[in-house]
Design a protein around this motif. Sequence first.
Motif, PDB file in Angstrom:
ATOM      1  N   GLU A   1      37.501  -4.556  62.693  1.00  0.00           N
ATOM      2  CA  GLU A   1      37.581  -4.533  64.160  1.00  0.00           C
ATOM      3  C   GLU A   1      38.990  -4.227  64.640  1.00  0.00           C
ATOM      4  OE1 GLU A   1      35.509  -7.860  65.918  1.00  0.00           O
ATOM      5  OE2 GLU A   1      34.006  -7.833  64.339  1.00  0.00           O
ATOM      6  N   ARG A   2      39.648  -3.311  63.934  1.00  0.00           N
ATOM      7  CA  ARG A   2      40.950  -2.826  64.375  1.00  0.00           C
ATOM      8  C   ARG A   2      40.735  -1.843  65.522  1.00  0.00           C
ATOM      9  NH1 ARG A   2      45.528  -5.043  62.870  1.00  0.00           N
ATOM     10  NH2 ARG A   2      46.620  -3.062  62.924  1.00  0.00           N
ATOM     11  N   GLY A   3      41.735  -1.671  66.370  1.00  0.00           N
ATOM     12  CA  GLY A   3      41.611  -0.706  67.458  1.00  0.00           C
ATOM     13  C   GLY A   3      41.986   0.697  67.001  1.00  0.00           C
TER      14      GLY A   3
ATOM     15  N   GLY B   1      57.479 -10.530  66.045  1.00  0.00           N
ATOM     16  CA  GLY B   1      56.132 -10.415  65.478  1.00  0.00           C
ATOM     17  C   GLY B   1      55.098 -10.856  66.503  1.00  0.00           C
ATOM     18  N   GLY B   2      53.843 -10.814  66.100  1.00  0.00           N
ATOM     19  CA  GLY B   2      52.834 -11.179  67.094  1.00  0.00           C
ATOM     20  C   GLY B   2      51.507 -11.514  66.477  1.00  0.00           C
ATOM     21  N   GLY B   3      50.471 -11.188  67.315  1.00  0.00           N
ATOM     22  CA  GLY B   3      50.488 -10.330  68.477  1.00  0.00           C
ATOM     23  C   GLY B   3      50.905  -8.886  68.147  1.00  0.00           C
ATOM     24  N   THR B   4      51.084  -8.163  69.214  1.00  0.00           N
ATOM     25  CA  THR B   4      51.504  -6.766  69.094  1.00  0.00           C
ATOM     26  C   THR B   4      52.743  -6.549  69.960  1.00  0.00           C
ATOM     27  OG1 THR B   4      49.155  -6.167  68.852  1.00  0.00           O
ATOM     28  CG2 THR B   4      50.694  -4.364  69.236  1.00  0.00           C
TER      29      THR B   4
ATOM     30  N   ASN C   1      48.207 -16.654  66.224  1.00  0.00           N
ATOM     31  CA  ASN C   1      48.209 -17.110  67.612  1.00  0.00           C
ATOM     32  C   ASN C   1      48.393 -15.897  68.524  1.00  0.00           C
ATOM     33  OD1 ASN C   1      48.121 -19.196  69.561  1.00  0.00           O
ATOM     34  ND2 ASN C   1      50.310 -18.933  69.870  1.00  0.00           N
ATOM     35  N   SER C   2      47.283 -15.211  68.794  1.00  0.00           N
ATOM     36  CA  SER C   2      47.351 -13.989  69.602  1.00  0.00           C
ATOM     37  C   SER C   2      46.081 -13.877  70.421  1.00  0.00           C
ATOM     38  CB  SER C   2      47.491 -12.764  68.694  1.00  0.00           C
ATOM     39  OG  SER C   2      46.325 -12.583  67.930  1.00  0.00           O
ATOM     40  N   TRP C   3      46.178 -13.285  71.572  1.00  0.00           N
ATOM     41  CA  TRP C   3      44.995 -13.094  72.404  1.00  0.00           C
ATOM     42  C   TRP C   3      45.123 -11.812  73.214  1.00  0.00           C
ATOM     43  CZ3 TRP C   3      48.398 -17.199  72.665  1.00  0.00           C
ATOM     44  CH2 TRP C   3      49.222 -17.255  73.777  1.00  0.00           C
TER      45      TRP C   3
ATOM     46  N   ALA D   1      45.996  -5.817  72.297  1.00  0.00           N
ATOM     47  CA  ALA D   1      45.056  -5.003  73.086  1.00  0.00           C
ATOM     48  C   ALA D   1      43.612  -5.319  72.691  1.00  0.00           C
ATOM     49  CB  ALA D   1      45.348  -3.519  72.859  1.00  0.00           C
ATOM     50  N   TYR D   2      43.409  -5.976  71.546  1.00  0.00           N
ATOM     51  CA  TYR D   2      42.074  -6.349  71.051  1.00  0.00           C
ATOM     52  C   TYR D   2      42.280  -7.462  70.039  1.00  0.00           C
ATOM     53  CZ  TYR D   2      43.996  -3.062  67.684  1.00  0.00           C
ATOM     54  OH  TYR D   2      44.853  -2.416  66.836  1.00  0.00           O
ATOM     55  N   LYS D   3      41.196  -8.130  69.681  1.00  0.00           N
ATOM     56  CA  LYS D   3      41.315  -9.176  68.663  1.00  0.00           C
ATOM     57  C   LYS D   3      40.582  -8.717  67.408  1.00  0.00           C
ATOM     58  CE  LYS D   3      42.535 -13.412  67.376  1.00  0.00           C
ATOM     59  NZ  LYS D   3      43.919 -13.863  67.289  1.00  0.00           N
ATOM     60  N   CYS D   4      41.297  -8.597  66.310  1.00  0.00           N
ATOM     61  CA  CYS D   4      40.684  -8.152  65.054  1.00  0.00           C
ATOM     62  C   CYS D   4      39.797  -9.277  64.491  1.00  0.00           C
ATOM     63  CB  CYS D   4      41.758  -7.797  64.041  1.00  0.00           C
ATOM     64  SG  CYS D   4      42.915  -6.565  64.670  1.00  0.00           S
TER      65      CYS D   4
HETATM   66  S1  SF4 Z   1      46.598  -6.619  66.108  1.00  0.00           S
HETATM   67 FE1  SF4 Z   1      47.454  -8.126  64.657  1.00  0.00          FE
HETATM   68  S2  SF4 Z   1      47.840  -9.975  65.857  1.00  0.00           S
HETATM   69 FE2  SF4 Z   1      46.543  -8.646  67.117  1.00  0.00          FE
HETATM   70  S3  SF4 Z   1      44.480  -9.362  66.692  1.00  0.00           S
HETATM   71 FE3  SF4 Z   1      44.855  -7.707  65.231  1.00  0.00          FE
HETATM   72  S4  SF4 Z   1      45.703  -8.697  63.392  1.00  0.00           S
HETATM   73 FE4  SF4 Z   1      45.785 -10.183  65.089  1.00  0.00          FE
END
Ligand code: SF4
Length: 387
Positions: free
Chosen positions: A141-143, A69-72, A29-31, A20-23
């Motif tokens: 920058e966590r959601g 795993g992910g990603g989320t 490998n997540s977007w 849902a966001y990028k930390c």
């Molecule tokens: S939630 Fe996890 S995978 Fe997604 S951007 Fe943050 S650290 Fe990366």
Amino acid sequence: MSPASPSQNLGIYIHFPFCAYKCGYCDFNSWVEETEEPQKIWLEALKKELLFWKARGLDDFQIDTLFMGGGTPSLLKEKYFYELEAFLKKNLTFSPTLEWTVEANPETIHSTLLETFENIGVNRLSIGIQSFQEKYLRRLERGATPHSNKRALSCVAENWKGRWSLDLMFGLPEQNFQDWESDLNEALSFGSKHISAYQLTLSTEKSKNWKQPVEEELLKYFRFTREVLGARGLIPYEISNFAIPSEESRHNLKYWRAEPFLALGPGAYSLLPSRLINQSLDQSDEGFGAHLKNPSKMSDWQKHVENPLSFGRIEKRDVKIHITELLLVGLRLEKGIEMKLFPKNFDFGFLNGLNDLLEKTDTHIRATEKGREILDTTILKSVQSLK
Ligand code: SF4
């Protein structure tokens, strides 16, 4: 040629790349992608990839661990979780003791999702908390907020019958000791039986200028974490992982024992058993398998799933690679590496000069207390030079 035993165990990793966001610190490998269509496309490609391996002999294996795993992955729509479950159950042989873990971000956790997990057979959650404090969550920058982290854990404590783990981070920019102690205690107050406590790695463009505590300070955090969690019965079984006995991650233990596993999804990285590459091999001729790196980009991966052995980057492993990797991952384990995993007459000469850092018992080779503290900076570097 004798047929392979269907009771031979294998782990599967499934990579879900959307968030849902990028930390700010994340180099996975997540977007960011929250719409439904990409999830549908991902699931269709994942099915193709799995069917490819099924045709290559996956039926010879019993799946005893499954890790999403992910990603989320907890962002996946519930209807797709049900679709995935039906597909996996139709095409795989699950062990009766299957450990099925899903990584979940706190903002996505609610009782309906937990009910879905229970219905489809997920029995372990890995929850990315990182911190309970606003200033660090914002910096990373966590959601999540402190409130959403606590709400999620209360929801799990009240509604979840399976096992669960949470992730915390130390070595955060401008972090102080009291704040870390408070995060550990907050985590313990929810009754967590498994905690992963990772040191933050500054590997992204954004994070490389963040100010981290100096090396000696980080060492104090490391020692303190072992002390606090150990006193509450959470034994360190791997350098960053602490658990009440029997709560360890069985899937991750496969990585630290350099055991084969099949990884599906964009950017996923497998350690394939030889028989999935060469179908004419029988069980007694297992060899050392091969690494396979999937393409990271979604569009490339969609092409790759048509024939992973042609598109993917495959590297055969020999005994030397196997031993080096076994040392690199196995020395992270508190118990170390079982001696029986080394070939007969293996030359342990490389231990000379590492005397007070590594020790050999009748059954294991492992890092000493001093060795553990400089595992990444010294020992693993010297093992890497064996390559
Ligand atoms: S939630 Fe996890 S995978 Fe997604 S951007 Fe943050 S650290 Fe990366």
